[in-house]
Scaffold this active site. Sequence first.
Site, PDB file in Angstrom:
ATOM      1  N   TYR A  28       0.849  -1.211   0.000  1.00  8.76           N
ATOM      2  CA  TYR A  28       0.000   0.000   0.000  1.00  8.76           C
ATOM      3  C   TYR A  28       0.874   1.246   0.000  1.00  8.76           C
ATOM      4  CZ  TYR A  28      -3.694  -3.229   1.523  1.00  8.76           C
ATOM      5  OH  TYR A  28      -4.596  -4.254   1.617  1.00  8.76           O
ATOM      6  N   TRP A  32      -3.858   6.123   2.498  1.00 10.20           N
ATOM      7  CA  TRP A  32      -5.213   5.559   2.602  1.00 10.20           C
ATOM      8  C   TRP A  32      -5.941   6.283   3.721  1.00 10.20           C
ATOM      9  CZ3 TRP A  32      -2.496   2.502  -0.580  1.00 10.20           C
ATOM     10  CH2 TRP A  32      -3.196   1.661  -1.451  1.00 10.20           C
ATOM     11  N   ASP A  35      -6.498   4.421   7.319  1.00  7.36           N
ATOM     12  CA  ASP A  35      -5.151   4.100   7.802  1.00  7.36           C
ATOM     13  C   ASP A  35      -4.444   5.354   8.284  1.00  7.36           C
ATOM     14  OD1 ASP A  35      -5.800   2.118   5.453  1.00  7.36           O
ATOM     15  OD2 ASP A  35      -4.255   1.105   6.635  1.00  7.36           O
ATOM     16  N   TYR A  80       1.440  -0.653  -7.316  1.00  9.91           N
ATOM     17  CA  TYR A  80       0.054  -0.780  -6.851  1.00  9.91           C
ATOM     18  C   TYR A  80      -0.908  -0.730  -8.038  1.00  9.91           C
ATOM     19  CZ  TYR A  80      -4.363  -0.139  -4.490  1.00  9.91           C
ATOM     20  OH  TYR A  80      -5.660  -0.311  -4.070  1.00  9.91           O
ATOM     21  N   GLN A 100     -14.073   6.073   2.546  1.00  7.45           N
ATOM     22  CA  GLN A 100     -13.710   4.995   3.476  1.00  7.45           C
ATOM     23  C   GLN A 100     -14.291   5.331   4.848  1.00  7.45           C
ATOM     24  OE1 GLN A 100      -9.488   4.064   3.608  1.00  7.45           O
ATOM     25  NE2 GLN A 100      -9.865   1.954   2.993  1.00  7.45           N
ATOM     26  N   GLY A 156     -13.958  -0.451   3.796  1.00  5.42           N
ATOM     27  CA  GLY A 156     -12.693  -0.732   4.481  1.00  5.42           C
ATOM     28  C   GLY A 156     -12.541  -2.208   4.810  1.00  5.42           C
ATOM     29  N   ASP A 158     -12.858  -4.978   2.815  1.00  3.79           N
ATOM     30  CA  ASP A 158     -13.008  -5.211   1.377  1.00  3.79           C
ATOM     31  C   ASP A 158     -13.793  -6.459   0.972  1.00  3.79           C
ATOM     32  OD1 ASP A 158     -11.257  -3.117   1.635  1.00  3.79           O
ATOM     33  OD2 ASP A 158      -9.746  -3.933   0.303  1.00  3.79           O
ATOM     34  N   TYR A 338      -7.779 -12.276   4.407  1.00  7.01           N
ATOM     35  CA  TYR A 338      -8.174 -10.858   4.499  1.00  7.01           C
ATOM     36  C   TYR A 338      -9.373 -10.681   5.435  1.00  7.01           C
ATOM     37  CZ  TYR A 338      -7.230  -6.247   2.374  1.00  7.01           C
ATOM     38  OH  TYR A 338      -6.864  -4.946   2.139  1.00  7.01           O
ATOM     39  N   TRP A 339     -10.531 -10.253   4.976  1.00  2.00           N
ATOM     40  CA  TRP A 339     -11.630  -9.933   5.906  1.00  2.00           C
ATOM     41  C   TRP A 339     -12.614 -11.083   6.072  1.00  2.00           C
ATOM     42  CZ3 TRP A 339     -11.611  -5.592   8.879  1.00  2.00           C
ATOM     43  CH2 TRP A 339     -10.709  -4.575   8.518  1.00  2.00           C
ATOM     44  N   GLU A 382      -0.495  -6.829   9.541  1.00  2.00           N
ATOM     45  CA  GLU A 382      -1.769  -6.193   9.153  1.00  2.00           C
ATOM     46  C   GLU A 382      -2.945  -6.848   9.888  1.00  2.00           C
ATOM     47  OE1 GLU A 382      -2.362  -6.546   4.947  1.00  2.00           O
ATOM     48  OE2 GLU A 382      -4.035  -5.119   4.906  1.00  2.00           O
TER      49      GLU A 382
HETATM   50  C1  DGY Z   1      -6.573  -2.842  -1.728  1.00  5.05           C
HETATM   51  O1  DGY Z   1      -5.966  -2.462  -2.729  1.00  5.05           O
HETATM   52  O2  DGY Z   1      -6.642  -4.003  -1.322  1.00  5.05           O
HETATM   53  C2  DGY Z   1      -7.217  -1.847  -0.917  1.00  5.05           C
HETATM   54  O3  DGY Z   1      -7.735  -2.385   0.253  1.00  5.05           O
HETATM   55  C3  DGY Z   1      -8.271  -1.087  -1.635  1.00  5.05           C
HETATM   56  O4  DGY Z   1      -8.566  -0.020  -0.829  1.00  5.05           O
END
Ligand code: DGY
Length: 419
Positions: A28, A32, A35, A80, A100, A156, A158, A338-339, A382
């Site tokens: 990243y 953001w 963040d 990115y 966000q 946020g 995702d 991730y989430w 993270e």
């Molecule tokens: C990503 O690129 O994974 C970000 O979370 C998008 O905001």
Amino acid sequence: MTSLDNEARDILRKNDRGGYTIPTNGLYPYQWNWDSVFAAWGFSTFDPARAWQELETLMAAQWEDGMVPHIIFHQSDPGYYPGPDVWATGQTPPTSGISQPPVAAIITRLMWEADKEAGRAHIKALYPSLKRWHRWWHDFRCTYGPAAITHPWESGRDNCPDWDKGMAGVDGSGVGEYQRRDTGHVDPSMRPGKDDYDRYIAMVQFGVKAGWDPERIVADGPFLMLDPGITFVLLRAHQDLIVLGQALGEDVSEIEGWALALRNALPLIWNPELQAYDAKNLRTGEFAGVLGSGAFLAYLADASNPELDAQLMRIWDAVRYGIPSADPEAAIFDPRRYWRGPCWPVINALIAIGLRDAGRLDLESRLRAETATLIEQHGFFEYFDPTDSTPCGGSNFTWTAAIWLTWAGDGRERAKGVA
Ligand code: DGY
């Protein structure tokens, strides 16, 4: 000060790009939105001037309509995707086209309360732009009552299971060729899958075609879901903005109206079958039917109830560390992706603010101890597997370092708002 305090400070300093802080190197590389607000909170424990600067840099990227974008592309970085050319929002500096979670007023209040005298000039400078951002949420995202999101990235959280039904209605088949970069930085099994990504990009392409007109995106965009997580963050943020406004002698009646309307709309996201707050697909009227950490942000907004308490204890007791981002007893639970299951220190900290305010100090200290253990065992990752503490995603992560300094770690007494 412990060596972990030092390490956390060092991470913030190393992720500082001059006026703004990146979440982590590589994965990243830009600023953001949420963040950055957590970075400010972390800096506030040892460098208040730098902390206020972080918030000022973020709010300086506000759009004319009041939106504060989720990414600000201060300088280009080929590592990115999707970068500024894909978002094509025409802003200077270039930004993404969605927002966000609006945590800024919440953290601004905590920072001001830690030193009201020095903070006064800063809250005075930030207040008008925070209010314009909150008005944008009210006008463009709360048209159905609770807060809606137009892209899963706006939440946020995702790829949490909350969005699966809305994502199923998005056609990602025509997005063309593109090269993901995230999976070059971290283990792909910890990131969203390719089908998800195709749909994420399709939604961005729709926004570009709509000229990033928020009304058109809400009316005709491929994805629109009510988000309990943002709803509770916004409700808490409205309340905190009211406190800041009152301290400045401002008329806060408009914000009080937004807060009341949002609180009155909470029954619309209560799913009686699930016995919890739930996301809802506004394109079909269906509930998501899954329990996730967004529902537990209700504690932050003083909106919990005994049924939610029972759900919280069930999913928390089913794992060893912190609040999982998805229900560990559901088939979709994926503890490292991730989430879709992992435990996030930053979400724990937000829930803990609510627990602390409600006087539920036993739960707050359990959550703090479990979060601290994850960081002590593995460092500033993270997110973490809540079943066995495996560290996941990016390392040297800004918001995990910030949460250590403000809440989870030994230096927490410096964050007067939470300790
Ligand atoms: C990503 O690129 O994974 C970000 O979370 C998008 O905001």
